[in-house]
Write a protein that holds these residues in place. Sequence first.
Motif, mmCIF file in Angstrom:
data_model
loop_
_atom_site.group_PDB
_atom_site.id
_atom_site.type_symbol
_atom_site.label_atom_id
_atom_site.label_comp_id
_atom_site.label_asym_id
_atom_site.label_seq_id
_atom_site.Cartn_x
_atom_site.Cartn_y
_atom_site.Cartn_z
ATOM 1 N N LEU A 10 0.821 -1.209 0.000
ATOM 2 C CA LEU A 10 0.000 0.000 0.000
ATOM 3 C C LEU A 10 0.859 1.266 0.000
ATOM 4 O O LEU A 10 0.586 2.222 -0.733
ATOM 5 N N ALA A 22 -4.156 3.570 -5.698
ATOM 6 C CA ALA A 22 -4.348 3.014 -4.356
ATOM 7 C C ALA A 22 -5.771 2.480 -4.206
ATOM 8 O O ALA A 22 -5.991 1.413 -3.621
ATOM 9 N N HIS A 63 -6.793 6.699 2.037
ATOM 10 C CA HIS A 63 -5.638 6.235 1.273
ATOM 11 C C HIS A 63 -4.908 7.347 0.542
ATOM 12 O O HIS A 63 -4.000 7.081 -0.254
ATOM 13 N N LYS A 104 -1.483 4.373 5.989
ATOM 14 C CA LYS A 104 -1.662 3.113 5.267
ATOM 15 C C LYS A 104 -1.341 1.889 6.112
ATOM 16 O O LYS A 104 -1.822 0.790 5.830
#
Length: 366
Positions: A10, A22, A63, A104
Amino acid sequence: MTLVDLTRELVSIPSHEDETAAGDFLEAWLRRETDADVTRDEIGNVIARKGTGDEALALVGHHDVVEPADSQVRGAEAGVGIGDEYAVEERDGRLYGRGTADMKGALAAALVAFRDVDPAGELVFASFVGEEVGGVGARHAIDDGFAPKYAIVGEGSTNYSGPDVTDVAVAHKGRRGSTITARGTAAHASEADAGENAIYRATAAVDRVRDLEPPLVDVAGETLEGRLTVTEIEGGSAMNVVPARCAFTVDERTVPGDRAALERVADIEGVEWTVDQNLPPMRCGDEAFAERVLEAANSAQDSDPQLVTKPHATDAGWLSQAGTECVIYGPSEPGEAHTDDESVSIDVLERCLETYRRVAKRWPAR
């Protein structure tokens, strides 16, 4: 894929200007690893649901990240591959890279917990876009009907009450950013009485801001204190001209409940008050929920976690304003987010995963 591997994957995906890649990863992972109902809205929020019930619990994150330093982008020093991938490095029990702490790492822990738990009630995973630019994703989701009864937001709550402890934050400050504009009448400075000096009006407004009493609120044995700070000022056109306009900005840290009476500056002749940004504060009003998360947090670590408050606004503020009971529980430590050497403890990531699992597994309370 282990929690560390998932976090690394990630973190390596650039998401400071465009969160699409993402979001693609999150959506694909959830569809591959779970049988949940996965949706992706028009602005990029990724939301997954499984189970049924009237009191949904959401594991919430975002994100997007802030812009990385060159050292956090793979190939930047050599001038090649810039922007293709963020650099991630593991050393001394920590993962280093843009987004490891904010947030993340917590997002990866929430993903794994969501996958692993088969709850008796409804469990939701939500990752929003645009948290770093004013909660764009959270606000859009709320406007579109996102309304879980409870939420654990994975922002930082580690090392607040002491070293090597991940606490449960039950309140945080908000932020209101304002522009105060004073208007007057221009004139030549040799005939100053023919004009109306906007700077004088602005300084009267500054004095009024300084005289205001920001509100206080006691939460979890702590005092959250509001604050008003004049941060910028601009006005005038020339040394020999009475200024017709002067403006200044105010950074206001708000607390749950009352606001400082900043509107009083507009009582001054020629002065206008404009709110540019208003990130709401958060306070959990359900003590039983907060205690349930605290109990799980205590079981997942050797330290003694506490109910604490945070100074920073998060998406929990938007959710709380919309009626969701929120707590914050995540691995980021004070001063870690947004730094050029941002990192997160792997042990604390595992701790967060275990806490999320424990809460979700027993949801709702039997």
